[in-house]
Design a protein around this motif. Structure first.
Motif, PDB file in Angstrom:
ATOM      1  N   ARG A 192      -1.840   0.479   9.759  1.00 33.47           N
ATOM      2  CA  ARG A 192      -0.457   0.035   9.494  1.00 33.47           C
ATOM      3  C   ARG A 192      -0.210  -1.344  10.113  1.00 33.47           C
ATOM      4  NH1 ARG A 192       4.280   2.573   8.119  1.00 33.47           N
ATOM      5  NH2 ARG A 192       3.328   4.637   8.196  1.00 33.47           N
ATOM      6  N   CYS A 221       3.704  -0.929   4.006  1.00 32.47           N
ATOM      7  CA  CYS A 221       3.107   0.419   4.014  1.00 32.47           C
ATOM      8  C   CYS A 221       4.177   1.415   3.581  1.00 32.47           C
ATOM      9  CB  CYS A 221       2.614   0.793   5.403  1.00 32.47           C
ATOM     10  SG  CYS A 221       1.307  -0.261   6.009  1.00 32.47           S
ATOM     11  N   VAL A 276       0.832  -1.201   0.000  1.00 30.79           N
ATOM     12  CA  VAL A 276       0.000   0.000   0.000  1.00 30.79           C
ATOM     13  C   VAL A 276       0.866   1.250   0.000  1.00 30.79           C
ATOM     14  CG1 VAL A 276      -1.887   1.198   1.158  1.00 30.79           C
ATOM     15  CG2 VAL A 276      -1.716  -1.296   1.334  1.00 30.79           C
ATOM     16  N   PHE A 329      -1.227   6.824   7.176  1.00 31.73           N
ATOM     17  CA  PHE A 329      -1.832   5.605   7.704  1.00 31.73           C
ATOM     18  C   PHE A 329      -2.159   5.842   9.167  1.00 31.73           C
ATOM     19  CE2 PHE A 329       0.988   4.187   4.355  1.00 31.73           C
ATOM     20  CZ  PHE A 329       0.271   3.223   3.690  1.00 31.73           C
ATOM     21  N   ILE A 376      -2.091  -4.112   8.087  1.00 29.15           N
ATOM     22  CA  ILE A 376      -1.482  -4.396   6.780  1.00 29.15           C
ATOM     23  C   ILE A 376      -0.197  -5.193   6.967  1.00 29.15           C
ATOM     24  CG2 ILE A 376      -0.364  -3.334   4.781  1.00 29.15           C
ATOM     25  CD1 ILE A 376      -2.410  -0.997   5.123  1.00 29.15           C
ATOM     26  N   GLU A 377       0.619  -4.801   7.946  1.00 31.82           N
ATOM     27  CA  GLU A 377       1.911  -5.477   8.159  1.00 31.82           C
ATOM     28  C   GLU A 377       1.746  -6.856   8.828  1.00 31.82           C
ATOM     29  OE1 GLU A 377       4.098  -2.466  10.235  1.00 31.82           O
ATOM     30  OE2 GLU A 377       4.620  -1.420   8.382  1.00 31.82           O
TER      31      GLU A 377
END
Length: 150
Positions: free
Chosen positions: A136, A146, A126, A131, A139-140
């Motif tokens: 964050r 990120c 992304v 964020f 996503i991680e």
């Protein structure tokens, strides 16, 4: 008589003579000219600056600290939640342009900000201007990346 610019005159009693101060006791405003004997307001020049309230926080500085005053230069973002990103293909690059192509965003006027509402099940790369901390981490945690754009 016709009304012309050169015949205009103020009504009688509308314009009074200037009060000549400091011209003796008989003049009515002699010696201290109605300013009293001593103190800040008796000195020459303006006694205080406009808005001065004797050291109290003046109104023009108090008021913006209260509620309901809009920010002067607010930061505006085009926002999307991580739950909306589940429809995308795994390992795909996600940015403002790709989200418009996919139809997830319709009017990208401002930079992209990813919010952390919902769950993410797809690994994505992304790219956004901002964020939230929860977005964050979500996503991680799935294995995505990120990247903050400036």
């Amino acid at each position: 008589m016709t009304l012309r610019l050169d015949t205009l005159k103020a009504n009688s009693g509308a314009r009074r003579r200037k009060l000549r101060k400091g011209r003796g006791i008989a003049a009515g405003q002699g010696a201290s000219c109605g300013f009293g004997m001593r103190g800040q307001k008796s000195r020459s020049g303006r006694p205080t600056r406009p808005g001065f309230e004797g050291g109290q926080m003046p109104l023009y500085r108090r008021v913006p600290k209260l509620k309901h005053f809009p920010l002067v230069n607010p930061k505006a973002f085009t926002v999307i939640n991580v739950s909306a990103l589940n429809e995308l293909k795994p390992d795909s690059k996600v940015n403002l342009d790709s989200l418009v192509k996919e139809g997830l965003l319709t009017s990208p006027k401002h930079p992209l900000k990813v919010l952390g509402n919902g769950q993410l099940k797809v690994k994505l790369n992304v790219q956004a201007s901002a964020f939230t901390a929860s977005a964050r981490s979500k996503i991680e945690s799935v294995g995505g990346t990120c990247e903050v754009l400036t």
